[in-house]
Scaffold this motif. Structure first.
Motif, PDB file in Angstrom:
ATOM      1  N   GLN A  98       0.845  -1.182   0.000  1.00  0.00           N
ATOM      2  CA  GLN A  98       0.000   0.000   0.000  1.00  0.00           C
ATOM      3  C   GLN A  98       0.886   1.240   0.000  1.00  0.00           C
ATOM      4  N   VAL A  99       0.505   2.209  -0.825  1.00  0.00           N
ATOM      5  CA  VAL A  99       1.242   3.469  -0.891  1.00  0.00           C
ATOM      6  C   VAL A  99       0.649   4.392   0.170  1.00  0.00           C
ATOM      7  N   GLN A 100       1.480   4.765   1.104  1.00  0.00           N
ATOM      8  CA  GLN A 100       1.032   5.505   2.272  1.00  0.00           C
ATOM      9  C   GLN A 100       0.619   6.925   1.919  1.00  0.00           C
ATOM     10  N   GLU A 109      -3.205   4.086  -1.701  1.00  0.00           N
ATOM     11  CA  GLU A 109      -3.248   3.479  -3.019  1.00  0.00           C
ATOM     12  C   GLU A 109      -2.723   2.049  -2.944  1.00  0.00           C
ATOM     13  N   ALA A 111      -0.656  -1.149  -4.696  1.00  0.00           N
ATOM     14  CA  ALA A 111       0.502  -1.274  -5.576  1.00  0.00           C
ATOM     15  C   ALA A 111       0.918  -2.732  -5.692  1.00  0.00           C
ATOM     16  N   THR A 122       7.178   5.303  -4.836  1.00  0.00           N
ATOM     17  CA  THR A 122       6.214   4.796  -5.812  1.00  0.00           C
ATOM     18  C   THR A 122       6.839   4.502  -7.171  1.00  0.00           C
ATOM     19  N   THR A 127       1.326   1.037  -9.464  1.00  0.00           N
ATOM     20  CA  THR A 127       0.215   1.502  -8.638  1.00  0.00           C
ATOM     21  C   THR A 127      -1.121   1.305  -9.351  1.00  0.00           C
ATOM     22  N   VAL A 205       5.600   1.956   1.491  1.00  0.00           N
ATOM     23  CA  VAL A 205       5.861   2.632   0.219  1.00  0.00           C
ATOM     24  C   VAL A 205       5.274   4.033   0.317  1.00  0.00           C
ATOM     25  N   ARG A 206       6.072   5.032   0.007  1.00  0.00           N
ATOM     26  CA  ARG A 206       5.641   6.426   0.154  1.00  0.00           C
ATOM     27  C   ARG A 206       5.517   7.087  -1.217  1.00  0.00           C
ATOM     28  N   ARG A 207       4.633   8.036  -1.270  1.00  0.00           N
ATOM     29  CA  ARG A 207       4.506   8.812  -2.503  1.00  0.00           C
ATOM     30  C   ARG A 207       5.741   9.686  -2.691  1.00  0.00           C
ATOM     31  N   THR A 211       4.584  12.986  -7.054  1.00  0.00           N
ATOM     32  CA  THR A 211       3.221  12.511  -6.845  1.00  0.00           C
ATOM     33  C   THR A 211       2.459  13.463  -5.952  1.00  0.00           C
TER      34      THR A 211
END
Length: 333
Positions: A98-100, A109, A111, A122, A127, A205-207, A211
């Motif tokens: 999951q994208v935090q 989001e 992924a 990301t 994603t 996972v970070r943006r 993004t």
């Protein structure tokens, strides 16, 4: 002539800290199962041969290496030249993340983690925006079936309606989760007797900065065509763990195992019949093999299709197109 195409991805992450043992097995089983439904134009990506040898970029071409670049190329290949009556299938077996969101202010989001995903931004994952960018180009009258045997908080394909087999009689809105939910480690760690492993990653996972800038702009992404017959099956819901385990003398994902077991008894079925039969297989696993297993399968679908639609049936796609035209007040001709 209508086309039947499939992109099948299975990643064991061989030799890494994220190694799985059943995702490639899943992919190869799906390849055979799709052939029985007349899907012969299939692009298979795996990182290991059945012998255990690592697939290399310069091998004989039987399989492609499931890097991010190759998977994105595969998605483009899957959607290229699609027209009404086509049946397209994407199957992914591997790890997900999951994208935090930033300080919890933005939705999380989903992924997928390609073979070369190592990284915390990301840029290194695929994603739900990447999936949507591909599928938004599909025209009305196409049937798209997506099966994701990985730990996701919900179906990432942006079909508007979803149903969980945990509450199979309730239709829900398929919206992005507002925040991450921790996985229950007991769901798989208590079952080492069957070599149970979770198909999610512990790393956040970070943006990326770019993004974040994009989030400040209006969302102009093209929605999925209302006449697209889309179905997206995922292995579990929010906070649950998609598991792979040693079942029937082979390591495999629980979702794949249950869906393929159900297909053996249901040669022609609707999506509802298929998911119901697969859920019964999952219940057997809970009662006999893995009592702490918490995953419940989910399916998302469009407004103009229903779970009574038949598997890989182009007539379903054409009906979705006509229903969408009727809703817009257009001619049926």
């Amino acid at each position: 002539m209508a086309k039947r195409k499939a992109l099948v991805v299975g990643i064991n992450y061989a030799g890494s800290d994220a190694e799985l043992h059943g995702a490639v097995n899943d992919a190869l089983r799906w390849e055979k199962a799709l052939e029985s439904f007349g899907v012969h134009d299939t692009w298979v990506m795996v990182d290991e041969y059945p012998s255990g040898e690592v697939v290399g970029a310069e091998d004989d071409g039987s399989y492609s290496v499931p890097t991010k670049e190759n998977i994105l190329q595969g998605l483009d290949w899957l959607s290229a030249g699609a027209s009404k009556g086509d049946c397209l299938t994407l199957i992914y077996c591997g790890r997900a993340a999951q994208v935090q969101g930033f300080a919890g202010a933005y939705p999380v989001e989903e992924a997928l983690c390609p073979l070369d995903w190592e990284g915390s931004m990301t840029y290194y994952v695929i994603t739900d925006q990447d999936l949507h960018r591909c599928f938004a180009s599909l025209p009305a009258g196409v049937m798209l079936t997506v099966i994701l045997d990985a730990s996701l908080m919900g179906p990432p394909v942006r079909a508007p309606i979803k149903r969980s087999m945990q509450h199979p009689f309730h239709e829900l809105r398929n919206g992005p989760p507002l925040q991450d939910q921790p996985y229950d480690e007991n769901a798989w760690s208590q079952h080492q007797h069957v070599n149970a492993l979770p198909r999610h990653v512990s790393r956040v996972v970070r943006r990326s900065f770019w993004t974040l800038l994009g989030r400040l702009l209006p969302d102009e992404r093209k929605p999925l065509d209302e006449g697209l017959a889309v179905f997206c099956i995922t292995a579990c819901g929010p906070g649950q763990s998609a598991i792979e385990a040693y079942l029937n003398d082979s390591q495999q994902g629980v979702l794949t195992f249950c869906l393929l077991q159900a297909l053996q008894n249901l040669r022609e079925s609707t999506f509802l019949e298929w998911l119901t039969a697969a859920d019964k297989e999952a219940s057997k696993l809970r009662s006999k093999v893995m009592p702490a297993m918490d995953q419940f399968f989910e399916i998302a679908y469009g407004r103009h299709v229903g779970l009574e639609s038949r598997l890989f049936d182009p007539a379903c796609a054409l009906l979705a197109k006509e229903r969408a035209k009727r809703r817009r007040g257009e001619s049926w001709q």
